[in-house]
Design an enzyme around this catalytic site. Structure first.
Site, PDB file in Angstrom:
ATOM      1  N   ASP A 185      -0.405 -43.760 -32.125  1.00 47.35           N
ATOM      2  CA  ASP A 185      -1.481 -42.820 -31.817  1.00 47.35           C
ATOM      3  C   ASP A 185      -1.521 -41.630 -32.780  1.00 47.35           C
ATOM      4  O   ASP A 185      -0.509 -41.283 -33.396  1.00 47.35           O
ATOM      5  CB  ASP A 185      -1.302 -42.267 -30.398  1.00 47.35           C
ATOM      6  CG  ASP A 185      -1.741 -43.237 -29.327  1.00 47.35           C
ATOM      7  OD1 ASP A 185      -2.004 -44.410 -29.652  1.00 47.35           O
ATOM      8  OD2 ASP A 185      -1.807 -42.820 -28.148  1.00 47.35           O
ATOM      9  N   HIS A 198       3.899 -42.799 -32.103  1.00 47.36           N
ATOM     10  CA  HIS A 198       2.965 -41.886 -32.764  1.00 47.36           C
ATOM     11  C   HIS A 198       3.263 -41.824 -34.257  1.00 47.36           C
ATOM     12  O   HIS A 198       4.425 -41.781 -34.662  1.00 47.36           O
ATOM     13  CB  HIS A 198       3.060 -40.486 -32.160  1.00 47.36           C
ATOM     14  CG  HIS A 198       2.662 -40.420 -30.721  1.00 47.36           C
ATOM     15  ND1 HIS A 198       3.500 -40.814 -29.690  1.00 47.36           N
ATOM     16  CD2 HIS A 198       1.506 -40.022 -30.137  1.00 47.36           C
ATOM     17  CE1 HIS A 198       2.876 -40.671 -28.534  1.00 47.36           C
ATOM     18  NE2 HIS A 198       1.671 -40.187 -28.764  1.00 47.36           N
TER      19      HIS A 198
END
Length: 280
Positions: free
Chosen positions: A101, A246
């Site tokens: 992400d 992430h």
């Protein structure tokens, strides 16, 4: 698509993106606002035999011409509105999915892409529009290497604090720049912080995007240490699991280091790391 067309398109994208710089956004996993974020617990680990996946074929998510004499692109097909996101992928054998992400980020995304390429693995990247805008060459690389990208809004806001028009703007702007840089509209959406509301589900369906959550949170957003990240992935591995990591939003050096350890472990344990088909 013919090979010469692909390379011509990629050269155009890379040339157009060469002058751009770098940016990042922040990401946490929380619930907020008037509506409750959807949560799930990680499944128990399942051991598996030693195995390696076969080399990947050429990507089915290649770039296509967007200008010139190309025909107009049809509007996305509206989907059924869900009331909760998708937490897992179908358990076809020992399949799992890796997701990242908040990117792309020039300091961390290239290293993650290098590790994925080294092991012939495809992943899913949920992109923030403001990061795409200044790192278009990385999105072009994702397309070239067969990764799937999803919409993660433009500025990574807490959607439950926005009105419907603001949410729509965040999602639409991001879909448009993804289409420009990746070559096609995203078919998946992930709410920042895992904070979903009715408007996000409705707007996503109208834009032809399914809502995707996760099964295992590596907590790399909290920089807990490389060993903690590795343990969370390896202990939570199981068929159908979706892993959340992430590649932007802060110091992601632990994520870069951890994937170099847990990715070959998953492959040696017999897991196949996959990306979703056009529709789950």
């Amino acid at each position: 698509m013919q090979k010469d067309q692909l390379f011509t398109r990629r050269r155009m994208l890379l040339a157009g993106a060469a002058v751009l710089g770098a940016a990042g956004t922040a990401g946490l996993v929380v619930a907020g606002g008037e509506e409750e974020a959807v949560r799930t617990a990680a499944p128990a680990p399942v051991p598996g035999p030693q195995a390696r996946q076969a080399p990947l074929r050429s990507s089915a998510f290649r770039l296509r011409p967007l200008t010139g004499g190309a025909p107009a692109r049809p509007a996305p097909r509206r989907l059924k509105v869900r009331t909760e996101p998708i937490f897992r992928i179908p358990e076809h054998g020992r399949q799992m999915m890796l997701t990242f992400d908040d990117g792309p980020n020039p300091d961390y995304t290239p290293h993650i892409l290098d590790t994925l390429a080294k092991h012939d693995v495809r992943a899913m990247f949920f992109l923030c529009g403001e990061c795409v805008e200044v790192n278009q060459h990385l999105v072009a690389r994702m397309a070239e290497e067969g990764h799937v990208v999803g919409n993660h809004t433009w500025t990574h806001p807490l959607l439950t604090t926005l009105d419907r028009s603001e949410i729509k703007s965040e999602m639409e702007r991001t879909s448009h720049i993804i289409e420009k840089t990746y070559g096609e509209l995203p078919q998946w959406f992930r709410a920042p912080y895992g904070a979903w509301n009715r408007a996000a589900f409705q707007l996503g369906a109208e834009m032809g995007m399914e809502p995707m959550a996760w099964t295992i949170d590596t907590t790399d957003w909290d920089t807990p240490g490389t060993d903690v990240i590795i343990d969370r992935v390896e202990s939570g591995a199981a068929p159908g699991v979706v892993i959340l990591s992430h590649d932007a939003g802060g110091d992601r050096s632990q994520t870069v280091e951890a994937i170099q350890e847990w990715l070959p472990y998953l492959l040696d344990s017999g897991y196949h790391l996959t990306v979703p088909n056009r529709r789950l």
